[in-house]
Design an enzyme around this catalytic site. Structure first.
Site, short mmCIF file in Angstrom:
data_model
loop_
_atom_site.label_atom_id
_atom_site.label_comp_id
_atom_site.label_asym_id
_atom_site.label_seq_id
_atom_site.Cartn_x
_atom_site.Cartn_y
_atom_site.Cartn_z
N LYS A 21 -3.52 3.16 -2.65
CA LYS A 21 -4.39 4.36 -3.19
C LYS A 21 -4.51 5.40 -2.23
O LYS A 21 -4.26 5.25 -0.88
CB LYS A 21 -5.91 3.46 -2.70
CG LYS A 21 -6.15 2.14 -3.66
CD LYS A 21 -7.58 1.68 -3.44
CE LYS A 21 -7.79 0.65 -4.29
NZ LYS A 21 -8.15 0.91 -5.73
N ASP A 36 0.92 -1.43 0.10
CA ASP A 36 0.10 0.07 0.06
C ASP A 36 0.78 1.47 -0.05
O ASP A 36 2.16 1.03 0.30
CB ASP A 36 -0.86 0.04 1.29
CG ASP A 36 -2.27 -0.80 1.01
OD1 ASP A 36 -2.44 -1.43 -0.07
OD2 ASP A 36 -2.90 -1.09 2.15
N MET A 63 -10.32 8.06 7.34
CA MET A 63 -10.50 8.50 6.22
C MET A 63 -11.51 9.65 6.18
O MET A 63 -12.54 9.99 5.38
CB MET A 63 -10.85 7.71 5.03
CG MET A 63 -9.55 6.37 4.74
SD MET A 63 -10.27 5.24 3.73
CE MET A 63 -10.99 4.22 4.95
N GLY A 100 -1.96 -1.65 4.81
CA GLY A 100 -1.82 -0.71 6.00
C GLY A 100 -2.72 -1.23 7.08
O GLY A 100 -3.72 -1.66 6.84
N GLY A 101 -2.32 -1.14 8.38
CA GLY A 101 -3.20 -1.39 9.63
C GLY A 101 -3.40 -2.89 9.65
O GLY A 101 -2.54 -3.58 9.61
#
Length: 257
Positions: A55, A34, A165, A86-87
């Site tokens: 992204k 990512d 987000m 990620g995460g």
């Protein structure tokens, strides 16, 4: 045909990946990663071919369908493939779409969990997501773009809210929460670039967030989380409120014998 490992990279810092995740990275032939994965994280895979498939909001990004195809193609030509996300892969990571693509291609895969950003952000601001007498429920959410969405009204029932987000729509989220019944004075903590060297935090109220007071502070180049609820109040003020509600044991300590 190879095997694919969907690995959670954690919230940002390279040393917050799990031991299993780091070990598997070191064995990888190919790593599809990512955009939010820190460069230091890729050093765990020194001999692997690295393919960026990230992204980023507001930027040109790799289409998910093409990412799925790249993962499948990599597994058809390499023995050990890592999809580094990620995460945690299972939270807002589109892991289901990638797993379905692998299943349809008959490719074996394994999911390795990671620390999601909400947990690291709570540690960054030194506030517990749950708090006895204050917060017994937590909602991890993103803001839907669907017309007439009722998700804000539904999420207001959770004691602690964490929006992923939500940077660009923070004022709108805050106003919708106030309209749905949240107190304007509800504490808000914002954590940017969680657990990295670029990490910053900001505390304000839901009313101030709705007024756009955080927008100039926020860096559009960095990921950020909005954390909303009484659990994120300053510890002194929170203790005083809890005391008034009879939630703090104020009995004097017993003298040592």
């Amino acid at each position: 045909m190879g095997k694919v490992y969907l690995i959670g990279a954690g919230p940002g810092a390279a040393d917050l990946i799990t031991v299993r995740g780091a070990r598997l990275l070191g064995m990888a032939d190919v790593v599809l990663h990512d955009a939010l994965v820190e460069p230091e994280m890729l050093e765990y895979a020194p001999t692997a071919r690295k393919i960026a498939v990230g992204k980023r909001c507001g930027r040109r990004s790799t289409a998910q369908q093409f990412i799925n195809k790249q993962i499948v193609d990599a597994a058809l030509t390499h023995e050990f493939v890592v999809r580094l996300k990620g995460g945690d892969p299972m939270l807002f990571g589109r892991a289901d779409e990638e797993m379905r693509a692998l299943e349809q291609a008959g490719i074996e895969y394994e999911v390795v969990p990671g620390i999601t950003a909400a947990l690291a952000a709570a540690s960054a601001v030194k506030r517990s997501l749950t708090l006895r007498g204050v917060s017994r429920s937590v909602a991890l959410a993103t803001r839907s773009r669907a017309p007439d969405s009722q998700e804000i009204r539904e999420q207001v029932n959770a004691d602690s809210l964490v929006f992923y987000m939500g940077r660009d729509s923070a004022p709108e989220i805050a106003q919708q929460l106030i309209d749905a019944g949240r107190a304007a004075a509800t504490p808000v903590a914002i954590v940017e670039a969680c657990s990295t060297a670029r990490e910053r935090t900001l505390t304000l109220t839901l009313e101030a967030l709705a007024a756009g007071e955080a927008q100039q502070w926020l860096d559009p180049a960095q990921p950020s989380l909005l954390m909303i609820g009484e659990a994120f109040a300053e510890r002194g003020a929170r203790t005083q409120d809890a005391s008034e509600q009879g939630l703090v044991d104020e009995r004097p300590a017993r003298a040592a014998a």
